[in-house]
Design an enzyme around this catalytic site. Sequence first.
Site, PDB file in Angstrom:
ATOM      1  N   GLU A  28       0.884  -1.170   0.000  1.00  0.00           N
ATOM      2  CA  GLU A  28       0.000   0.000   0.000  1.00  0.00           C
ATOM      3  C   GLU A  28       0.914   1.211   0.000  1.00  0.00           C
ATOM      4  OE1 GLU A  28      -3.083  -0.042  -0.455  1.00  0.00           O
ATOM      5  OE2 GLU A  28      -3.598  -2.114   0.010  1.00  0.00           O
ATOM      6  N   CYS A  70      -2.406   8.886   2.704  1.00  0.00           N
ATOM      7  CA  CYS A  70      -2.169   8.587   1.284  1.00  0.00           C
ATOM      8  C   CYS A  70      -3.443   8.790   0.492  1.00  0.00           C
ATOM      9  CB  CYS A  70      -1.627   7.174   1.117  1.00  0.00           C
ATOM     10  SG  CYS A  70      -2.609   5.974   1.994  1.00  0.00           S
TER      11      CYS A  70
END
Length: 478
Positions: A252, A286
């Site tokens: 990720e 993010c």
Amino acid sequence: MATAPQPRTEFLVGGAWQTRETTAPVTDPSDGSVITEISVADVADCRAAVDAAAAAYPDLAARPARERSEMLRALFEATTARSDELAELISRENGKVLADARAEMSYAAEFFRWFAEEAVRIAGELRRAPAGNRTIMVVREPVGVSVLITPWNFPAAMLTRKIGPALAAGCPVVIKPAMETPLTALALGEICQEVGIPAGVINIVTPDDPGPAVGAMLDDPRVRNLSFTGSTATGRVLLKQAADRVLRTSMELGGNAPFLVTADADVTEAVKIAMVAKMRNGGAACTAANRFYVAREVVDAFTDQLTKAMRALQLGPGLDPASGLGASVSLAERDKVARLVEQAVAAGADVRTGGTVPDGPGAFYPATVLRLDADNPILAEEIFGPVAPVVAVDSDEEALRLANGTEAGLISYVVSGDRGHGVQLARGIESGMVAVNQGVISDPAAPFGGYKQSGLGREGGFDGIAEFTETKYIGVDL
Ligand code: ADP
């Protein structure tokens, strides 16, 4: 302000808390004070953690799924019961405001609940081969000992999102939290012990130099899986390392989320959504909206209202209830954001609010709005802070071209007066997730992950457990 609990300062290997003479400080970024010193794990400690996980594996994998499900349910109950205390700890070591820390804890606990439910539904397949000569039997087995590496921006949720599916599938783990925010991870380790997760299933190591420590673990043939959340740069390094052993990886990585506002959008609504998409976690996510592409018809109204909303956020310590925006995790992170804004201004960006580092202690940076052209270099960077760059666009086609003109593809946002139009734009965007008229769509029941260089694999949803299982096909004529 409530008093925070005494944090754990040892690391956890094989069910035993370990103390070492070498320590590392954990600081409160809102004033630079040292919260505590934690024991630093060395390479041998990390190897011992793999030993402990490997020893715990046969028993964990052999337990009925119902038992693993109940362990996860107990973790859900225990983290929920202690969520205020954990939220305070997150706020102290990370700098985020308490409201964000509380929201994180609720999100973090939900991963335990979701995977408690999923643990008993790991499905296989049974079908006849088309030629009629055998039965195709497919079973899912745990992948084995997994190394979990997590960042500082969501010290609890990034961990529970990995622990949940690992336990559900039957994989013991060695956790390497970010050294900026290890206290939340250690507190979760304590909770795992309290609810009776067997020794060795959850190990937590705290090396101060992650490279050699993680390298030693990834070299160990008993480690079968690496689940990483962090920057694309570090992800790339780890992927190269993982290649030597053809290790299973979930990555990720960074994002650079575009936020599209169409000409028919309700501007007030769009700004409300933008504030959530940009400012959740002070922009240190993010998933944070990183580039605003707004239809020229509404761009002035949008920028003005966004500027007003950003200006209204009071900058201050995360634990102070009056604060609307807390500190960055460190001075280094804050300075990175400041440098990006300086470069943007040098390239012609117009500062509507914020844009300067305030005087005084603490890693603070104010909520900032920039108006700029589509070629400004800040638009190619993941800002990871409270900065909203706004660009005017003349058509959907231009918005999509700009949105897709990056190697990142984690999440995108679309705000439109017509949800059908929003979904149509969503289909044209190259990202693993698209939020239509919503500021936050992260959900333990949904697959989280990116296209392009934003990562490999998915966490949460039905896909999350797949990252921790192997598929075995057994061919037999039944
Ligand atoms: P950030 O820049 O946000 O700190 P990183 O990707 O550097 O993001 O950090 C995410 C996690 O990866 C942290 O736990 C960090 O300690 C770890 N990490 C950083 N470099 C390495 C490395 N070379 N090997 C293994 N882990 C690393």
